[in-house]
Motif scaffolding. Structure first.
Motif, short mmCIF file in Angstrom:
data_model
loop_
_atom_site.label_atom_id
_atom_site.label_comp_id
_atom_site.label_asym_id
_atom_site.label_seq_id
_atom_site.Cartn_x
_atom_site.Cartn_y
_atom_site.Cartn_z
N TRP A 282 -1.63 -29.39 -21.56
CA TRP A 282 -2.84 -30.10 -22.33
C TRP A 282 -3.93 -29.35 -22.53
CZ3 TRP A 282 -0.12 -33.74 -24.88
CH2 TRP A 282 0.70 -34.36 -24.22
N ILE A 283 -4.47 -28.53 -21.53
CA ILE A 283 -5.57 -27.61 -21.85
C ILE A 283 -5.10 -26.51 -22.44
CG2 ILE A 283 -7.13 -26.21 -20.40
CD1 ILE A 283 -7.64 -29.23 -19.86
N PHE A 284 -4.19 -26.00 -22.32
CA PHE A 284 -3.62 -24.83 -23.14
C PHE A 284 -3.49 -25.28 -24.69
CE2 PHE A 284 0.09 -22.51 -25.46
CZ PHE A 284 -0.56 -21.42 -25.24
N LEU A 285 -3.04 -26.30 -24.92
CA LEU A 285 -3.06 -26.84 -26.34
C LEU A 285 -4.50 -27.07 -26.78
CD1 LEU A 285 0.21 -29.32 -26.34
CD2 LEU A 285 -0.13 -26.96 -27.17
N PRO B 61 -5.84 -39.97 -17.19
CA PRO B 61 -5.63 -39.54 -18.63
C PRO B 61 -6.78 -39.54 -19.63
CG PRO B 61 -3.91 -41.11 -18.11
CD PRO B 61 -5.04 -41.00 -16.98
N ALA B 62 -7.89 -40.30 -19.15
CA ALA B 62 -8.92 -40.36 -19.96
C ALA B 62 -9.74 -38.98 -19.60
CB ALA B 62 -9.92 -41.57 -19.63
N GLY B 63 -9.96 -38.61 -18.35
CA GLY B 63 -10.56 -37.45 -17.93
C GLY B 63 -9.72 -36.35 -18.48
N MET B 64 -8.43 -36.30 -18.64
CA MET B 64 -7.77 -35.28 -19.25
C MET B 64 -8.16 -35.13 -20.91
SD MET B 64 -6.01 -32.54 -19.02
CE MET B 64 -5.27 -32.57 -17.42
N ALA B 65 -8.24 -36.13 -21.43
CA ALA B 65 -8.54 -36.45 -22.77
C ALA B 65 -9.92 -35.62 -22.90
CB ALA B 65 -8.62 -37.45 -23.38
N LEU B 66 -10.85 -36.08 -22.17
CA LEU B 66 -12.34 -35.43 -22.19
C LEU B 66 -12.41 -33.79 -21.96
CD1 LEU B 66 -15.32 -36.08 -22.62
CD2 LEU B 66 -15.53 -36.57 -20.36
N SER B 67 -11.82 -33.57 -20.99
CA SER B 67 -11.34 -32.09 -20.61
C SER B 67 -10.95 -31.30 -21.70
CB SER B 67 -10.57 -31.92 -19.37
OG SER B 67 -11.33 -32.58 -18.13
N VAL B 68 -9.70 -31.56 -22.30
CA VAL B 68 -9.33 -31.11 -23.47
C VAL B 68 -10.45 -30.99 -24.40
CG1 VAL B 68 -7.60 -31.18 -25.13
CG2 VAL B 68 -6.94 -31.87 -22.90
N LEU B 69 -11.05 -31.99 -24.60
CA LEU B 69 -11.86 -32.05 -25.99
C LEU B 69 -13.21 -30.97 -25.57
CD1 LEU B 69 -13.30 -33.19 -28.57
CD2 LEU B 69 -14.65 -34.83 -27.01
N MET C 52 0.13 -24.70 -2.71
CA MET C 52 0.18 -23.55 -3.88
C MET C 52 0.11 -24.07 -5.30
SD MET C 52 2.59 -20.29 -3.81
CE MET C 52 2.78 -19.42 -5.21
N ALA C 53 -0.67 -23.75 -6.15
CA ALA C 53 -0.83 -23.89 -7.41
C ALA C 53 0.47 -23.33 -8.18
CB ALA C 53 -1.67 -23.42 -7.96
N SER C 54 1.10 -24.41 -9.20
CA SER C 54 2.42 -24.09 -9.92
C SER C 54 1.99 -22.76 -10.68
CB SER C 54 2.64 -25.15 -10.82
OG SER C 54 1.67 -25.48 -11.79
N MET C 55 3.11 -22.01 -11.19
CA MET C 55 2.82 -20.62 -11.98
C MET C 55 3.60 -20.95 -13.20
SD MET C 55 0.84 -18.74 -10.22
CE MET C 55 0.78 -17.25 -10.94
N HIS C 56 3.70 -21.96 -13.69
CA HIS C 56 4.44 -22.44 -14.98
C HIS C 56 3.62 -23.69 -15.61
CE1 HIS C 56 6.21 -25.26 -12.10
NE2 HIS C 56 6.66 -26.05 -13.04
N PHE C 57 3.80 -23.84 -16.76
CA PHE C 57 3.12 -24.90 -17.65
C PHE C 57 3.55 -26.27 -17.18
CE2 PHE C 57 1.50 -21.37 -20.18
CZ PHE C 57 0.20 -21.83 -20.39
N ILE C 58 2.82 -27.06 -16.93
CA ILE C 58 3.12 -28.76 -16.73
C ILE C 58 2.41 -29.40 -17.52
CG2 ILE C 58 3.90 -28.10 -14.09
CD1 ILE C 58 1.12 -29.27 -13.36
N PHE C 59 2.93 -30.61 -17.87
CA PHE C 59 2.34 -31.70 -18.59
C PHE C 59 1.94 -32.74 -17.45
CE2 PHE C 59 4.76 -30.41 -21.93
CZ PHE C 59 3.87 -30.67 -23.06
N SER C 60 0.50 -32.54 -17.03
CA SER C 60 0.14 -33.55 -16.06
C SER C 60 -1.41 -33.87 -16.55
CB SER C 60 -0.16 -32.62 -14.56
OG SER C 60 -0.79 -33.62 -13.71
N ASP C 61 -1.87 -35.05 -16.08
CA ASP C 61 -3.24 -35.65 -15.93
C ASP C 61 -3.85 -35.16 -15.00
OD1 ASP C 61 -2.15 -37.50 -14.49
OD2 ASP C 61 -2.75 -39.09 -15.49
N PHE D 24 -14.30 -25.15 -11.74
CA PHE D 24 -15.23 -25.66 -10.51
C PHE D 24 -14.59 -26.64 -9.81
CE2 PHE D 24 -18.03 -23.78 -13.92
CZ PHE D 24 -18.45 -22.83 -13.90
N ASP D 25 -14.73 -26.87 -8.72
CA ASP D 25 -14.46 -27.79 -7.73
C ASP D 25 -15.06 -29.15 -8.41
OD1 ASP D 25 -13.17 -26.33 -6.10
OD2 ASP D 25 -14.81 -26.17 -4.65
N PHE D 26 -16.17 -29.31 -9.14
CA PHE D 26 -16.64 -30.57 -9.43
C PHE D 26 -15.89 -31.07 -10.68
CE2 PHE D 26 -19.61 -27.39 -11.29
CZ PHE D 26 -19.42 -27.77 -12.66
N TRP D 27 -15.17 -30.12 -11.34
CA TRP D 27 -14.34 -30.59 -12.53
C TRP D 27 -13.08 -30.83 -12.21
CZ3 TRP D 27 -14.63 -27.02 -17.66
CH2 TRP D 27 -14.09 -27.84 -18.74
#
Length: 144
Positions: free
Chosen positions: A121-124, A24-32, A1-10, A16-19
């Motif tokens: 990270w996505i929220f920020l 950490p590099a993938g997270m940085a690119l996703s944030v961008l 089950m997905a978490s229902m609170h904000f978490i710092f995670s990479d 989509f499933d493919f995203w």
């Protein structure tokens, strides 16, 4: 089950499933990417407002002015009346506004769903992208 609170995670799956992000590099690119999506959203809002302002400035302001233009057009022997051209132009502009609105709504929902991943990270990235987009786009409204 997905978490229902904000978490710092990479690690996160966005939209989509493919995203699927696993580093950490993938997270940085996703944030961008979500940051740029938020900037685009703000730009579309401003573009839509400027387009509406331009349309309203270019269309006749009253029906009596349209009637005068139609009378002048008929006396000149034109094939299509100015009123029909004005209405045709208005419908084209309205169609364009509607398409822009749909694009804006879709991007807005994508941003909302990205935030609902509850990844901090996505929220920020979305918050920073909205701030940058607002900062860059809204001065364009005052330019003529």
């Amino acid at each position: 089950m997905a978490s229902m609170h904000f978490i710092f995670s990479d690690t996160v799956v966005l939209l989509f499933d493919f995203w699927s992000v696993h580093s950490p590099a993938g997270m940085a690119l996703s944030v961008l990417v979500v940051l740029l999506l938020a900037v685009l959203y703000e730009g579309i809002k401003v573009g839509k407002a400027k387009l509406l302002d331009q349309v309203l400035m270019n269309l006749p302001t009253s029906i009596s002015q349209q009637a005068i233009a139609e009378t002048d057009g008929e006396s000149a022997g034109s094939d299509s009346s100015p009123i029909s051209r004005t209405h045709h132009r208005w419908y084209l502009c309205h169609f364009g506004q509607s398409l822009i609105h749909v694009i804006q709504v879709v991007i807005g929902y994508f941003i909302m769903l990205a935030v609902m991943s509850y990844n901090t990270w996505i929220f920020l990235g979305v918050v920073l992208g909205s701030a940058v987009g607002y900062y860059l786009a809204y001065p364009l409204l005052s330019m003529a």
